[in-house]
Design a protein around this motif. Structure first.
Motif, PDB file in Angstrom:
ATOM      1  N   VAL A  43      30.481  -9.165 -20.756  1.00 24.54           N
ATOM      2  CA  VAL A  43      31.611  -8.273 -21.001  1.00 24.54           C
ATOM      3  C   VAL A  43      32.675  -9.072 -21.740  1.00 24.54           C
ATOM      4  CG1 VAL A  43      33.436  -6.860 -19.996  1.00 24.54           C
ATOM      5  CG2 VAL A  43      31.163  -6.905 -18.936  1.00 24.54           C
ATOM      6  N   MET A  44      33.014  -8.626 -22.928  1.00 28.91           N
ATOM      7  CA  MET A  44      34.069  -9.250 -23.722  1.00 28.91           C
ATOM      8  C   MET A  44      35.374  -8.507 -23.443  1.00 28.91           C
ATOM      9  SD  MET A  44      34.607 -11.662 -26.001  1.00 28.91           S
ATOM     10  CE  MET A  44      32.855 -11.926 -26.348  1.00 28.91           C
ATOM     11  N   VAL A  45      36.410  -9.248 -23.048  1.00 28.78           N
ATOM     12  CA  VAL A  45      37.701  -8.638 -22.726  1.00 28.78           C
ATOM     13  C   VAL A  45      38.684  -8.932 -23.852  1.00 28.78           C
ATOM     14  CG1 VAL A  45      39.603  -8.538 -21.086  1.00 28.78           C
ATOM     15  CG2 VAL A  45      37.263  -8.865 -20.263  1.00 28.78           C
ATOM     16  N   GLY A  46      39.139  -7.876 -24.509  1.00 31.07           N
ATOM     17  CA  GLY A  46      40.025  -8.031 -25.650  1.00 31.07           C
ATOM     18  C   GLY A  46      41.479  -8.239 -25.274  1.00 31.07           C
ATOM     19  N   MET A  47      42.205  -8.810 -26.206  1.00 29.99           N
ATOM     20  CA  MET A  47      43.627  -9.079 -26.018  1.00 29.99           C
ATOM     21  C   MET A  47      44.368  -8.722 -27.302  1.00 29.99           C
ATOM     22  SD  MET A  47      46.029  -9.892 -24.063  1.00 29.99           S
ATOM     23  CE  MET A  47      44.836  -9.942 -22.725  1.00 29.99           C
ATOM     24  N   GLN A  48      45.668  -8.510 -27.186  1.00 29.83           N
ATOM     25  CA  GLN A  48      46.516  -8.266 -28.344  1.00 29.83           C
ATOM     26  C   GLN A  48      47.726  -9.182 -28.257  1.00 29.83           C
ATOM     27  OE1 GLN A  48      47.441  -4.081 -28.854  1.00 29.83           O
ATOM     28  NE2 GLN A  48      45.319  -3.450 -28.530  1.00 29.83           N
ATOM     29  N   VAL A  49      48.410  -9.345 -29.386  1.00 28.39           N
ATOM     30  CA  VAL A  49      49.601 -10.188 -29.423  1.00 28.39           C
ATOM     31  C   VAL A  49      50.827  -9.322 -29.688  1.00 28.39           C
ATOM     32  CG1 VAL A  49      48.385 -12.268 -30.149  1.00 28.39           C
ATOM     33  CG2 VAL A  49      49.216 -10.665 -31.877  1.00 28.39           C
ATOM     34  N   PRO A  50      52.016  -9.801 -29.306  1.00 23.91           N
ATOM     35  CA  PRO A  50      53.251  -9.039 -29.536  1.00 23.91           C
ATOM     36  C   PRO A  50      53.497  -8.801 -31.025  1.00 23.91           C
ATOM     37  CG  PRO A  50      53.611 -10.816 -27.972  1.00 23.91           C
ATOM     38  CD  PRO A  50      52.258 -11.043 -28.567  1.00 23.91           C
ATOM     39  N   PRO A  51      54.283  -7.777 -31.365  1.00 29.24           N
ATOM     40  CA  PRO A  51      54.553  -7.423 -32.765  1.00 29.24           C
ATOM     41  C   PRO A  51      55.180  -8.540 -33.584  1.00 29.24           C
ATOM     42  CG  PRO A  51      55.272  -5.674 -31.285  1.00 29.24           C
ATOM     43  CD  PRO A  51      54.903  -6.839 -30.423  1.00 29.24           C
ATOM     44  N   ASN A  52      55.894  -9.462 -32.921  1.00 28.06           N
ATOM     45  CA  ASN A  52      56.575 -10.515 -33.675  1.00 28.06           C
ATOM     46  C   ASN A  52      55.609 -11.495 -34.338  1.00 28.06           C
ATOM     47  OD1 ASN A  52      56.320 -11.276 -30.727  1.00 28.06           O
ATOM     48  ND2 ASN A  52      56.917 -13.273 -31.546  1.00 28.06           N
ATOM     49  N   TYR A  53      54.314 -11.393 -34.021  1.00 24.75           N
ATOM     50  CA  TYR A  53      53.314 -12.221 -34.684  1.00 24.75           C
ATOM     51  C   TYR A  53      52.985 -11.689 -36.084  1.00 24.75           C
ATOM     52  CZ  TYR A  53      52.204 -15.139 -30.651  1.00 24.75           C
ATOM     53  OH  TYR A  53      52.259 -16.054 -29.629  1.00 24.75           O
ATOM     54  N   GLY A  54      53.447 -10.504 -36.385  1.00 26.16           N
ATOM     55  CA  GLY A  54      53.161  -9.903 -37.683  1.00 26.16           C
ATOM     56  C   GLY A  54      52.069  -8.856 -37.558  1.00 26.16           C
ATOM     57  N   VAL A  55      52.218  -7.782 -38.313  1.00 29.92           N
ATOM     58  CA  VAL A  55      51.277  -6.663 -38.228  1.00 29.92           C
ATOM     59  C   VAL A  55      49.875  -7.092 -38.627  1.00 29.92           C
ATOM     60  CG1 VAL A  55      50.704  -4.375 -39.123  1.00 29.92           C
ATOM     61  CG2 VAL A  55      53.084  -4.962 -38.639  1.00 29.92           C
ATOM     62  N   SER A  56      49.760  -7.817 -39.719  1.00 29.74           N
ATOM     63  CA  SER A  56      48.459  -8.219 -40.229  1.00 29.74           C
ATOM     64  C   SER A  56      47.730  -9.123 -39.244  1.00 29.74           C
ATOM     65  CB  SER A  56      48.605  -8.932 -41.572  1.00 29.74           C
ATOM     66  OG  SER A  56      47.346  -9.360 -42.049  1.00 29.74           O
ATOM     67  N   TYR A  57      48.429 -10.156 -38.755  1.00 29.38           N
ATOM     68  CA  TYR A  57      47.816 -11.086 -37.811  1.00 29.38           C
ATOM     69  C   TYR A  57      47.425 -10.353 -36.532  1.00 29.38           C
ATOM     70  CZ  TYR A  57      47.075 -15.073 -34.715  1.00 29.38           C
ATOM     71  OH  TYR A  57      46.524 -15.968 -33.831  1.00 29.38           O
ATOM     72  N   GLY A  58      48.324  -9.511 -36.044  1.00 34.11           N
ATOM     73  CA  GLY A  58      48.051  -8.771 -34.817  1.00 34.11           C
ATOM     74  C   GLY A  58      46.822  -7.901 -34.936  1.00 34.11           C
ATOM     75  N   ARG A  59      46.664  -7.248 -36.070  1.00 28.76           N
ATOM     76  CA  ARG A  59      45.511  -6.370 -36.280  1.00 28.76           C
ATOM     77  C   ARG A  59      44.218  -7.189 -36.343  1.00 28.76           C
ATOM     78  NH1 ARG A  59      46.782  -4.479 -40.949  1.00 28.76           N
ATOM     79  NH2 ARG A  59      48.099  -2.793 -40.139  1.00 28.76           N
ATOM     80  N   GLU A  60      44.271  -8.302 -37.061  1.00 27.51           N
ATOM     81  CA  GLU A  60      43.079  -9.147 -37.188  1.00 27.51           C
ATOM     82  C   GLU A  60      42.688  -9.759 -35.845  1.00 27.51           C
ATOM     83  OE1 GLU A  60      43.026 -11.990 -40.392  1.00 27.51           O
ATOM     84  OE2 GLU A  60      44.403 -10.742 -41.570  1.00 27.51           O
ATOM     85  N   PHE A  61      43.689 -10.198 -35.094  1.00 18.56           N
ATOM     86  CA  PHE A  61      43.399 -10.812 -33.800  1.00 18.56           C
ATOM     87  C   PHE A  61      42.756  -9.801 -32.859  1.00 18.56           C
ATOM     88  CE2 PHE A  61      44.606 -11.864 -29.414  1.00 18.56           C
ATOM     89  CZ  PHE A  61      44.052 -13.131 -29.316  1.00 18.56           C
ATOM     90  N   ALA A  62      43.328  -8.611 -32.761  1.00 19.02           N
ATOM     91  CA  ALA A  62      42.794  -7.592 -31.860  1.00 19.02           C
ATOM     92  C   ALA A  62      41.385  -7.181 -32.255  1.00 19.02           C
ATOM     93  CB  ALA A  62      43.716  -6.371 -31.844  1.00 19.02           C
ATOM     94  N   SER A  63      41.113  -7.139 -33.549  1.00 20.39           N
ATOM     95  CA  SER A  63      39.816  -6.651 -34.021  1.00 20.39           C
ATOM     96  C   SER A  63      38.692  -7.673 -33.834  1.00 20.39           C
ATOM     97  CB  SER A  63      39.899  -6.253 -35.497  1.00 20.39           C
ATOM     98  OG  SER A  63      40.138  -7.379 -36.321  1.00 20.39           O
ATOM     99  N   LEU A  64      39.027  -8.961 -33.709  1.00 17.56           N
ATOM    100  CA  LEU A  64      37.951  -9.954 -33.622  1.00 17.56           C
ATOM    101  C   LEU A  64      37.124  -9.797 -32.347  1.00 17.56           C
ATOM    102  CD1 LEU A  64      38.419 -12.657 -31.592  1.00 17.56           C
ATOM    103  CD2 LEU A  64      40.206 -13.124 -33.264  1.00 17.56           C
TER     104      LEU A  64
END
Length: 220
Positions: free
Chosen positions: A140-161
């Motif tokens: 089971v892979m458990v996903g995570m997200q980062v706060p908006p201050n990391y930038g929209v692009s980085y946040g989207r890429e991080f969550a999608s990995l």
């Protein structure tokens, strides 16, 4: 009954009771040993950071397993501050020691906090998934997200990995462990003063994110 016979009789009773008790203990130990292992490899979000013992989502998971009379034994190998590199480095020994039926990977948040390359995080999660599957475990892979201050692009890429790794490795996926907590209008009321670690009241919500994905893998 003569005194000598009486003594022998009670000695026999004592021996029988001790034998029965020992047999029961061995049976319980055998049952525990044969119970399928559910291994949690995570960071502070799974290690009860800042919480009283027994209040984290993993402890609540153990309670739910008992309530639903599922035989699985939870081994929480989560370490506060751990990264995907750390988890990858110690996973082999954990697999060898515990021989888990299911492995829950909850890592990646500290990679983002340290600014580590997304490619490295992806590579480590992939390697961990492959190692667990090779050892015969479901993942089971458990996903995570980062706060908006990391930038929209980085946040989207991080969550999608996390989704990318789960799809490529055909593992189960919890999209976001803190859904229902971090995205609430009053989210700050659900976190400790560091604004990173959820309070005790958030832990049941976190478990409810994991449970629907995990439950189908818990075969008896």
């Amino acid at each position: 009954m003569r005194r000598r016979d009486c003594g022998a009789y009670f000695s026999a009773l004592a021996f029988a009771a001790a034998f029965t008790s020992a047999g029961s203990g061995l049976a319980n130990a055998s049952a525990a040993k044969s119970a399928p292992v559910l291994l949690i490899v995570g960071d502070s979000l799974s290690a009860e950071y800042g919480l009283a013992r027994g209040h984290g989502w993993v402890a609540l998971l153990e309670q739910r397993l008992r309530e639903q009379k599922l035989p699985h034994q939870v081994m929480n190998a989560s370490i506060s501050g751990d990264t995907t590199a750390g988890g990858r480095a110690r996973l082999g020994a954990l697999l060898q020691q515990h021989k888990p039926a299911v492995v829950v990977i909850e890592l990646g948040g500290n990679d983002a906090l340290r600014g580590l390359p997304l490619s490295t995080t992806r590579e480590n999660l992939t390697a961990m998934s492959q190692a667990a599957k090779k050892a015969g475990a479901k993942v089971v892979m458990v996903g995570m997200q980062v706060p908006p201050n990391y930038g929209v692009s980085y946040g989207r890429e991080f969550a999608s990995l996390f989704e990318q790794v789960a799809k490529a490795e055909k593992t189960a996926l919890v999209p976001f462990l803190l859904k229902g907590v971090a995205d609430r209008p009053d989210a700050m009321d659900w976190f400790q003063p560091d604004r990173i670690h959820p309070l005790a009241k958030a832990q049941p919500v976190m478990l409810d994110q994991v449970w629907p994905v995990l439950r189908p893998l818990l075969t008896r």
